[in-house]
Design a protein around this motif. Sequence first.
Motif, short mmCIF file in Angstrom:
data_model
loop_
_atom_site.label_atom_id
_atom_site.label_comp_id
_atom_site.label_asym_id
_atom_site.label_seq_id
_atom_site.Cartn_x
_atom_site.Cartn_y
_atom_site.Cartn_z
N ARG A 1 -31.78 59.70 -3.84
CA ARG A 1 -30.80 59.61 -2.76
C ARG A 1 -30.36 61.00 -2.30
NH1 ARG A 1 -29.74 57.63 1.86
NH2 ARG A 1 -27.68 58.29 2.54
N VAL A 2 -30.09 61.89 -3.25
CA VAL A 2 -29.69 63.26 -2.90
C VAL A 2 -30.79 63.93 -2.10
CG1 VAL A 2 -29.18 65.55 -3.84
CG2 VAL A 2 -28.10 63.52 -4.84
N GLU A 3 -32.05 63.70 -2.48
CA GLU A 3 -33.15 64.34 -1.77
C GLU A 3 -33.49 63.64 -0.46
OE1 GLU A 3 -36.29 64.76 -4.67
OE2 GLU A 3 -35.39 66.64 -5.43
N THR A 4 -32.94 62.45 -0.26
CA THR A 4 -33.01 61.82 1.06
C THR A 4 -31.99 62.46 2.00
OG1 THR A 4 -33.74 59.71 0.14
CG2 THR A 4 -32.74 59.64 2.33
N ILE A 5 -30.81 62.72 1.47
CA ILE A 5 -29.76 63.40 2.24
C ILE A 5 -30.18 64.83 2.56
CG2 ILE A 5 -27.38 64.25 2.16
CD1 ILE A 5 -26.82 61.94 0.16
N ALA A 6 -30.72 65.52 1.57
CA ALA A 6 -31.10 66.93 1.69
C ALA A 6 -32.53 67.11 1.17
CB ALA A 6 -30.12 67.80 0.91
N PRO A 7 -33.52 66.85 2.00
CA PRO A 7 -34.92 66.92 1.55
C PRO A 7 -35.27 68.29 0.97
CG PRO A 7 -34.78 65.82 3.68
CD PRO A 7 -33.42 66.39 3.39
N PRO A 8 -36.01 68.32 -0.14
CA PRO A 8 -36.34 69.60 -0.79
C PRO A 8 -37.07 70.57 0.14
CG PRO A 8 -36.85 67.77 -2.24
CD PRO A 8 -36.48 67.17 -0.92
N GLU A 9 -37.86 70.05 1.09
CA GLU A 9 -38.60 70.95 1.97
C GLU A 9 -37.68 71.74 2.91
OE1 GLU A 9 -39.06 66.74 3.83
OE2 GLU A 9 -38.98 67.65 1.82
N MET A 10 -36.41 71.38 2.97
CA MET A 10 -35.46 72.11 3.81
C MET A 10 -34.82 73.29 3.09
SD MET A 10 -33.53 69.11 5.98
CE MET A 10 -34.48 67.94 6.95
N LYS A 11 -35.08 73.44 1.80
CA LYS A 11 -34.48 74.56 1.07
C LYS A 11 -35.26 75.84 1.34
CE LYS A 11 -36.79 74.15 -3.45
NZ LYS A 11 -37.35 75.52 -3.52
N MET A 12 -34.60 76.96 1.12
CA MET A 12 -35.25 78.26 1.28
C MET A 12 -36.11 78.57 0.07
SD MET A 12 -32.08 80.25 3.10
CE MET A 12 -31.37 79.53 4.60
N GLU A 13 -37.11 79.43 0.28
CA GLU A 13 -38.12 79.66 -0.75
C GLU A 13 -37.53 80.19 -2.05
OE1 GLU A 13 -41.20 82.16 0.75
OE2 GLU A 13 -41.89 80.71 2.24
N TRP A 14 -36.47 80.99 -1.96
CA TRP A 14 -35.90 81.63 -3.15
C TRP A 14 -34.96 80.71 -3.92
CZ3 TRP A 14 -30.80 81.15 -2.25
CH2 TRP A 14 -30.36 81.16 -0.93
N ASP A 15 -34.72 79.54 -3.39
CA ASP A 15 -33.66 78.68 -3.93
C ASP A 15 -34.13 77.86 -5.12
OD1 ASP A 15 -31.15 77.59 -4.05
OD2 ASP A 15 -31.43 76.22 -2.37
N ASN A 16 -33.16 77.29 -5.83
CA ASN A 16 -33.43 76.41 -6.95
C ASN A 16 -32.60 75.15 -6.76
OD1 ASN A 16 -34.57 75.61 -9.37
ND2 ASN A 16 -33.10 76.68 -10.66
N ALA A 17 -33.27 74.04 -6.56
CA ALA A 17 -32.57 72.78 -6.29
C ALA A 17 -33.31 71.63 -6.94
CB ALA A 17 -32.45 72.55 -4.78
N GLY A 18 -32.59 70.53 -7.16
CA GLY A 18 -33.20 69.34 -7.75
C GLY A 18 -32.56 69.01 -9.10
N LEU A 19 -33.35 68.45 -9.98
CA LEU A 19 -32.89 68.13 -11.33
C LEU A 19 -33.11 69.35 -12.21
CD1 LEU A 19 -31.93 66.09 -13.50
CD2 LEU A 19 -34.33 65.41 -13.77
N LEU A 20 -32.03 69.99 -12.62
CA LEU A 20 -32.13 71.23 -13.39
C LEU A 20 -31.79 71.05 -14.86
CD1 LEU A 20 -30.63 73.89 -10.94
CD2 LEU A 20 -32.93 72.89 -11.04
N CYS A 21 -31.31 69.87 -15.23
CA CYS A 21 -30.98 69.61 -16.63
C CYS A 21 -31.00 68.10 -16.84
CB CYS A 21 -29.60 70.19 -16.96
SG CYS A 21 -29.05 69.94 -18.67
N GLY A 22 -31.58 67.65 -17.94
CA GLY A 22 -31.50 66.23 -18.27
C GLY A 22 -32.78 65.45 -18.03
N SER A 23 -32.63 64.14 -17.89
CA SER A 23 -33.77 63.23 -17.81
C SER A 23 -33.65 62.30 -16.62
CB SER A 23 -33.84 62.38 -19.09
OG SER A 23 -34.78 61.34 -18.95
N ARG A 24 -34.76 62.14 -15.88
CA ARG A 24 -34.78 61.22 -14.74
C ARG A 24 -34.54 59.77 -15.16
NH1 ARG A 24 -37.61 63.56 -10.17
NH2 ARG A 24 -38.28 65.67 -10.73
N THR A 25 -34.90 59.45 -16.38
CA THR A 25 -34.83 58.05 -16.81
C THR A 25 -33.48 57.68 -17.42
OG1 THR A 25 -35.77 58.58 -18.98
CG2 THR A 25 -37.31 57.99 -17.22
#
Length: 263
Positions: free
Chosen positions: A10-34
Amino acid sequence: MTTVGDILRRVETIAPPEMKMEWDNAGLLCGSRTAAVRRCLVALDPFEAVCREAADWGAELVVTHHPLIFQPPRAITDETAVGRGIMLLCRHGISAINAHTNLDCAPGGVNDVLARTLGLEAVEIIPPVSYDSQGAAFGLLRRGTVPEQPLGEFLAQVKTRLKAPGLRYVDGGKPVRVVAVGGGACAGELADAAAAGCDTFVTADVKYNQFWDAHDLGINLIDGGHFYTENPVVEVLARDLAAHFPQVEVRVSARHGDCMGYF
């Protein structure tokens, strides 16, 4: 059961990863998807106090705008605030998701919310503009209009609407009518705001020379503070997640705020 992966999608629907800048770090940075999520804490920053709040509340997920890990750490120890925050999340099985420059650029993200908060009308993206795979436009800055007014009157509105304790600004010698906004550290985009015909630019983290650049360009430049220009999106993000995951208790952090004071 709602999982971290569900909320990440849902977060990546609101803010698609392809819209981030190349130097950035976004997404799941800690933990488990499940991992299952029953409680989700939303904040601007994943600082140690926010991580502690999530643990005290029993949350399984923290969603923030700024990343938990920005520059790659050389060690994760309790000798740094970042290390303590990461260790705290891991100890309590709490995952961390963020949307950073992708949320800045996304339609309905940081800068659209900032424009709306400041009462701008006829809001549009300022070039440079990019396009996603569906041909929809996205970009960093927004431009809109307000009823023409003296700079002092607009400054008072900005301070009130952002709930900021103070503003820094330079008077470009013009009344306020066409306003550009860029939440956070967007002062480097001053030339784009001027080229787009804006008489006023609201952003944050403005450097000394950038105020002089605005003065020389004849554009009003307002520094509303990094926290205050970006924080309005937190409530919007929390409402969206609560609406899409009614079985998850979503809460905005009560402990997070700006560490800077005004004397």
